[in-house]
Enzyme design. Structure first.
Site, PDB file in Angstrom:
ATOM      1  N   SER A 163      -1.270   4.201 -10.031  1.00 54.29           N
ATOM      2  CA  SER A 163      -1.924   4.585 -11.286  1.00 54.29           C
ATOM      3  C   SER A 163      -1.795   3.401 -12.235  1.00 54.29           C
ATOM      4  CB  SER A 163      -1.198   5.790 -11.888  1.00 54.29           C
ATOM      5  OG  SER A 163      -1.581   5.993 -13.228  1.00 54.29           O
ATOM      6  N   TYR A 176       6.456  10.596 -14.337  1.00 51.93           N
ATOM      7  CA  TYR A 176       5.214  10.264 -13.630  1.00 51.93           C
ATOM      8  C   TYR A 176       5.021   8.750 -13.558  1.00 51.93           C
ATOM      9  CZ  TYR A 176       0.327   9.894 -12.366  1.00 51.93           C
ATOM     10  OH  TYR A 176      -0.841   9.552 -11.729  1.00 51.93           O
TER      11      TYR A 176
END
Ligand SMILES: NC(=O)c1ccc[n+]([C@@H]2O[C@H](COP(=O)([O-])OP(=O)(O)OC[C@H]3O[C@@H](n4cnc5c(N)ncnc54)[C@H](OP(=O)(O)O)[C@@H]3O)[C@@H](O)[C@H]2O)c1
Length: 281
Positions: A163, A176
């Protein structure tokens, strides 16, 4: 041409039993997180490129509908493995599912993953443990378990979905972002270890992408950056993989790539302050 049968024999019993299958004569792509979003798009693309598929996620109904459609459209064989990757035994279950059918992976895309949003001090311990298990442990163990197949394949591919959150810490989504920094680091190291082999290894960093991700996370406060579609994100991955000398990692979206580069170059305090403001710390 290989066989293109898609058996529709399905199990209906225990939740971890898997659906049907066939013998493969085409290359085999294993895609986790194939029931939705980026993983689903990877499955579509690999089928269009003539790969048989092994589709992994928890929602068997979704995998089966997708598998049936891709088998009919492209004449490929599809194996559906409903596996919970938050379960520590999940990756071994996937590997055993392949072995049982005599399948060897030519490509592995680890796309299964999810995010949690909120101050670290109030995160649900069980949920962040599952987040680390799926995003980090399952991805790592499955990569390791299938690596011998990928290395032996004539044109092996390993894509791990990181990401843009991998490129700086994420205040308000600390766990995350940390999981994605791990994915990028692991994948780039594997890339280096396989220089000069036929295996192509890629860390793919999508920015905000139109999927169920934010719904699952329960917030779109960390929807920061240039928004792309799943098709655009997967295009970026295949463009990188199709290069003569693929890079270790790629960021989807020009503006996202610039932001990632800046995050690596600017002073840490500044990066953290800006990141905190942007994500609603
Ligand atoms: N969308 C974004 O903005 C964005 C940005 C950067 C990176 N990413 C990354 O891209 C990857 C794909 O996400 P997405 O955007 O496509 O989101 P998504 O539409 O929510 O898809 C997530 C996939 O992961 C699977 N999954 C989640 N938990 C699982 C578990 N315990 N066991 C097995 N499979 C599990 C889901 O399947 P089941 O629910 O059926 O199990 C689903 O197929 C993730 O790694 C995510 O972190 C997304």
């Amino acid at each position: 041409m290989g066989r293109s049968t898609h058996s529709s024999r399905r199990t209906t019993g225990a939740p971890h039993e898997e659906t049907a299958i066939t013998t493969a004569a085409r290359p085999v792509a294993v895609v986790t997180g194939a029931s939705s979003g980026i993983g689903e798009e990877f499955a579509r693309r690999f089928a269009a490129r003539g790969h048989d598929l092994v589709l992994v996620a928890r929602r068997e109904d979704r995998l089966t509908v997708l598998g049936d459609a891709l088998a009919a459209e492209h004449g490929v064989s599809v194996t559906v493995l409903p596996v919970d990757l938050a379960d520590p035994g999940g990756p071994a279950e996937v590997a055993a599912g392949l072995r049982r059918r005599g399948l060897r992976a030519d490509a592995l895309v680890n796309s299964a993953g999810f995010g949690t949003y909120g101050p670290f001090a109030t995160e649900d311990p069980a949920r962040i443990a599952a987040e680390v298990q799926v995003n980090v442990v399952a991805l790592t163990v499955l990569s390791r378990l299938l690596l011998p197949d990928l290395v032996a394949a004539p044109a092996g591919v390993l894509v791990n979905v990181a990401s843009t959150a991998a490129y700086q810490p994420g205040p308000s989504f600390a766990v995350y972002a940390a999981t994605k920094a791990y994915v990028r680091s692991l994948t780039e190291a594997i890339w280096q270890e396989h220089r000069g082999t036929a295996l192509r290894v890629l860390s793919l960093a999508p920015g905000p992408t139109e999927t169920e991700f934010f719904e699952v996370a329960g917030s779109d406060r960390f929807r920061v950056g240039q928004v792309l579609t799943v098709a655009q994100v997967v295009d970026v991955a295949f463009r990188a993989l199709d290069r003569r000398d693929p890079p270790p990692s790629v960021v989807a979206g020009r503006r996202n790539a610039v932001a990632a580069a800046l995050a690596g170059a600017l002073p840490r305090r500044l990066v953290l302050r800006v990141a905190g403001r942007l994500t609603g710390e």
